[in-house]
Design a protein around this motif. Sequence first.
Motif, mmCIF file in Angstrom:
data_model
loop_
_atom_site.group_PDB
_atom_site.id
_atom_site.type_symbol
_atom_site.label_atom_id
_atom_site.label_comp_id
_atom_site.label_asym_id
_atom_site.label_seq_id
_atom_site.Cartn_x
_atom_site.Cartn_y
_atom_site.Cartn_z
ATOM 1 N N ALA A 82 -1.006 20.970 -1.067
ATOM 2 C CA ALA A 82 -0.373 19.823 -0.422
ATOM 3 C C ALA A 82 -1.160 18.545 -0.692
ATOM 4 O O ALA A 82 -0.583 17.478 -0.921
ATOM 5 N N ASN A 83 -2.491 18.654 -0.694
ATOM 6 C CA ASN A 83 -3.307 17.481 -0.971
ATOM 7 C C ASN A 83 -3.158 17.038 -2.414
ATOM 8 O O ASN A 83 -3.165 15.840 -2.720
ATOM 9 N N SER A 84 -2.988 17.998 -3.310
ATOM 10 C CA SER A 84 -2.788 17.664 -4.714
ATOM 11 C C SER A 84 -1.460 16.938 -4.920
ATOM 12 O O SER A 84 -1.344 16.030 -5.745
ATOM 13 N N ILE A 85 -0.426 17.345 -4.153
ATOM 14 C CA ILE A 85 0.872 16.681 -4.258
ATOM 15 C C ILE A 85 0.833 15.319 -3.569
ATOM 16 O O ILE A 85 1.227 14.300 -4.138
ATOM 17 N N LEU A 86 0.320 15.305 -2.330
ATOM 18 C CA LEU A 86 0.336 14.077 -1.542
ATOM 19 C C LEU A 86 -0.888 13.219 -1.833
ATOM 20 O O LEU A 86 -1.706 12.941 -0.968
ATOM 21 N N GLY A 87 -1.019 12.807 -3.058
ATOM 22 C CA GLY A 87 -2.106 11.934 -3.438
ATOM 23 C C GLY A 87 -1.641 10.491 -3.496
ATOM 24 O O GLY A 87 -0.968 9.994 -2.592
ATOM 25 N N ALA A 88 -1.979 9.838 -4.583
ATOM 26 C CA ALA A 88 -1.639 8.414 -4.728
ATOM 27 C C ALA A 88 -0.137 8.190 -4.730
ATOM 28 O O ALA A 88 0.332 7.122 -4.338
ATOM 29 N N GLY A 89 0.631 9.194 -5.136
ATOM 30 C CA GLY A 89 2.069 9.006 -5.306
ATOM 31 C C GLY A 89 2.809 8.634 -4.047
ATOM 32 O O GLY A 89 3.790 7.893 -4.100
ATOM 33 N N ILE A 90 2.364 9.121 -2.882
ATOM 34 C CA ILE A 90 3.131 8.876 -1.651
ATOM 35 C C ILE A 90 3.179 7.401 -1.312
ATOM 36 O O ILE A 90 4.162 6.890 -0.791
ATOM 37 N N ILE A 91 2.131 6.656 -1.614
ATOM 38 C CA ILE A 91 2.083 5.251 -1.268
ATOM 39 C C ILE A 91 2.992 4.422 -2.174
ATOM 40 O O ILE A 91 3.320 3.270 -1.874
ATOM 41 N N GLY A 92 3.431 5.014 -3.284
ATOM 42 C CA GLY A 92 4.341 4.319 -4.187
ATOM 43 C C GLY A 92 5.801 4.660 -3.976
ATOM 44 O O GLY A 92 6.671 4.156 -4.699
ATOM 45 N N GLN A 93 6.097 5.496 -2.964
ATOM 46 C CA GLN A 93 7.480 5.921 -2.754
ATOM 47 C C GLN A 93 8.429 4.783 -2.355
ATOM 48 O O GLN A 93 9.583 4.759 -2.809
ATOM 49 N N PHE A 325 10.671 -3.886 3.774
ATOM 50 C CA PHE A 325 10.173 -4.921 2.867
ATOM 51 C C PHE A 325 11.180 -5.317 1.798
ATOM 52 O O PHE A 325 11.018 -6.338 1.130
ATOM 53 N N GLY A 326 12.214 -4.509 1.620
ATOM 54 C CA GLY A 326 13.297 -4.863 0.719
ATOM 55 C C GLY A 326 12.860 -5.122 -0.709
ATOM 56 O O GLY A 326 12.054 -4.382 -1.286
ATOM 57 N N ASP A 327 13.353 -6.213 -1.266
ATOM 58 C CA ASP A 327 13.097 -6.538 -2.665
ATOM 59 C C ASP A 327 11.649 -6.962 -2.904
ATOM 60 O O ASP A 327 11.216 -7.086 -4.048
ATOM 61 N N ALA A 328 10.870 -7.166 -1.833
ATOM 62 C CA ALA A 328 9.462 -7.561 -1.969
ATOM 63 C C ALA A 328 8.524 -6.353 -1.994
ATOM 64 O O ALA A 328 7.302 -6.519 -2.047
ATOM 65 N N THR A 329 9.062 -5.150 -1.952
ATOM 66 C CA THR A 329 8.244 -3.933 -1.921
ATOM 67 C C THR A 329 7.348 -3.840 -3.145
ATOM 68 O O THR A 329 7.800 -3.989 -4.279
ATOM 69 N N LYS A 330 6.071 -3.567 -2.912
ATOM 70 C CA LYS A 330 5.082 -3.499 -3.997
ATOM 71 C C LYS A 330 4.787 -2.051 -4.396
ATOM 72 O O LYS A 330 5.176 -1.114 -3.702
ATOM 73 N N GLY A 331 4.082 -1.894 -5.517
ATOM 74 C CA GLY A 331 3.742 -0.561 -6.006
ATOM 75 C C GLY A 331 2.915 0.231 -5.016
ATOM 76 O O GLY A 331 3.043 1.445 -4.920
ATOM 77 N N ASN A 332 2.050 -0.445 -4.269
ATOM 78 C CA ASN A 332 1.309 0.159 -3.168
ATOM 79 C C ASN A 332 1.814 -0.504 -1.895
ATOM 80 O O ASN A 332 1.543 -1.675 -1.637
ATOM 81 N N LEU A 408 -11.421 -1.289 -12.346
ATOM 82 C CA LEU A 408 -12.097 -2.561 -12.097
ATOM 83 C C LEU A 408 -11.329 -3.735 -12.679
ATOM 84 O O LEU A 408 -11.614 -4.891 -12.377
ATOM 85 N N LEU A 409 -10.298 -3.433 -13.513
ATOM 86 C CA LEU A 409 -9.589 -4.489 -14.231
ATOM 87 C C LEU A 409 -8.194 -4.787 -13.696
ATOM 88 O O LEU A 409 -7.590 -5.783 -14.090
ATOM 89 N N THR A 410 -7.650 -3.918 -12.826
ATOM 90 C CA THR A 410 -6.266 -4.130 -12.376
ATOM 91 C C THR A 410 -6.055 -3.594 -10.963
ATOM 92 O O THR A 410 -6.787 -2.711 -10.518
ATOM 93 N N CYS A 411 -5.053 -4.165 -10.254
ATOM 94 C CA CYS A 411 -4.652 -3.619 -8.956
ATOM 95 C C CYS A 411 -3.163 -3.263 -8.960
ATOM 96 O O CYS A 411 -2.564 -3.050 -7.912
ATOM 97 N N ASN A 412 -2.558 -3.196 -10.158
ATOM 98 C CA ASN A 412 -1.132 -2.873 -10.270
ATOM 99 C C ASN A 412 -0.949 -1.363 -10.351
ATOM 100 O O ASN A 412 -1.035 -0.765 -11.425
#
Length: 500
Positions: A82-93, A325-332, A408-412
């Motif tokens: 479950a931890n392997s699945i629920l990693g960084a991806g959940i915050i991008g849903q 957040f609608g159309d303003a929703t960000k990657g994180n 260190l070079l991006t936050c996208n």
Amino acid sequence: MSAEPKTTKKDYTSIPQTNIPHHNGGLDGDTVNEDDFDFDIDNEDDLVDHTLESMDYQVEVPGEEPTETGTSSMRMAFLNMANSILGAGIIGQPFAFRNSGLVGGIIVMVLLTILIDWTLRLIVINSHLSQTKSYQDTVNHCYGKYGKILLLFAISSFAYGGCMAFCVIIGDTIPHVLKAFIPTSITGPDSAIGWLFKRNVIIVLFTTCISYPLSLNRDISKLAKASGFALVGMLIIVVLTIVRAPFVDSSLRAPLTKLEWTVNYNIFQGISVISFALVCHHNTILIYQSMKNASISKFAKLTHISCIVSMICCLTMGINGVVNFGDATKGNVLNNFRSDDNWINVARFCFGLNMLTTFPLEVFVVRDVLKDVILGNAEGSTADLELNKMQHFTITTILVFSSMSVSLLTCNLGIILELIGATSASLMAYIIPPLCYLKLSWDQIDYKSSSKEDKREFIIWKALPSIACVLFGFSVMFISSFMSITQAVQGGTAGHCVDD
């Protein structure tokens, strides 16, 4: 009378298809009797605990011998999966739902969960059919050296990309938490130690002091406690995001378009981000081998529970984020909140620590791939081999600090999730497992002399689902990659960092 096992090329022994349990003519699930779940629940809050504990007992499956090399209980294996699945991806849903459209995102999430559940089980079934001990060896058995090289590339790029994404998230979360709860006189630019609270310094310090030592472990089961902590943190994130999102300032919102309410033309990019969240195929055999008395039936139950729990969390996060957040929703989606929102800073803190403990799982996988390259040969398996201490230390060090350097070079985060989900995740989850299953299933039958009923069963329940899954995987890979790269070139990926 059961069929005799037959020897195939490279001295592998294939198990007859009749020895693998079927689910009422379905796709090689296992038939489970109600008696297997005969236990009393006195407290509804203990339902999951009782369920997982009950699975620690071996379930009898005809023709299947359990392995006894693992040390993880079912609960520990569930925490790791479950931890392997629920990693960084959940915050991008929420970002995925914005790309897919609200209605489209819900449909895609449910369908992909079913598909992911099937292909996860296929990896273990394929391993049993080919009598191999790793995902890589199974593909090598089916499609030779070049098939194995393709899989190694997919696994390593997915896991390594995950490491980069995790470090990006650490930089997007931990600094804002520290600045929110520590006086400005200490964290501010005029302070003598203010530089310690800058984004890149925090990434270096936390990765070096927490993720790096955990990554040096050789036994994945030792991460179960860290995985349990990470899952608790993930639930806190989901709850806080749901509670706080409706109360954000109107300047942080944007209305959804008609397509974003229904089905958006960017749906393939949404599929990529959802795929990144759900795919853990590179960890599948590692988790399976870590289980006590591992069997196909036990692993199937583990997969069902892990996928359902993950889907519920992803759906909740995705719908809540895109509606608010609608159309303003960000990657994180946490970056949609202001940096001085203290409740969300608690969520940021939990998510940052989640990434610090999930990071080592991905390093395990990349290191296993590199072990194949270093110790492997044209015909042999490396499943029973280990890197020496110097190789283990050197490879782990390079993986940790090179992936950290990219962050260190991006936050996208969005573009990282899209590209990794479109390429590596599609290969690992939608293309390679069904191709191997089709090849191994074909090897089990004599199609020309088979009865019409056997031929029809093979075509309907094995060939057509496998081919359809492969075609879907290639579609996601090419369409989503093209759309993501085009959008990035046109400057459509800006504005993903947190607002002060």
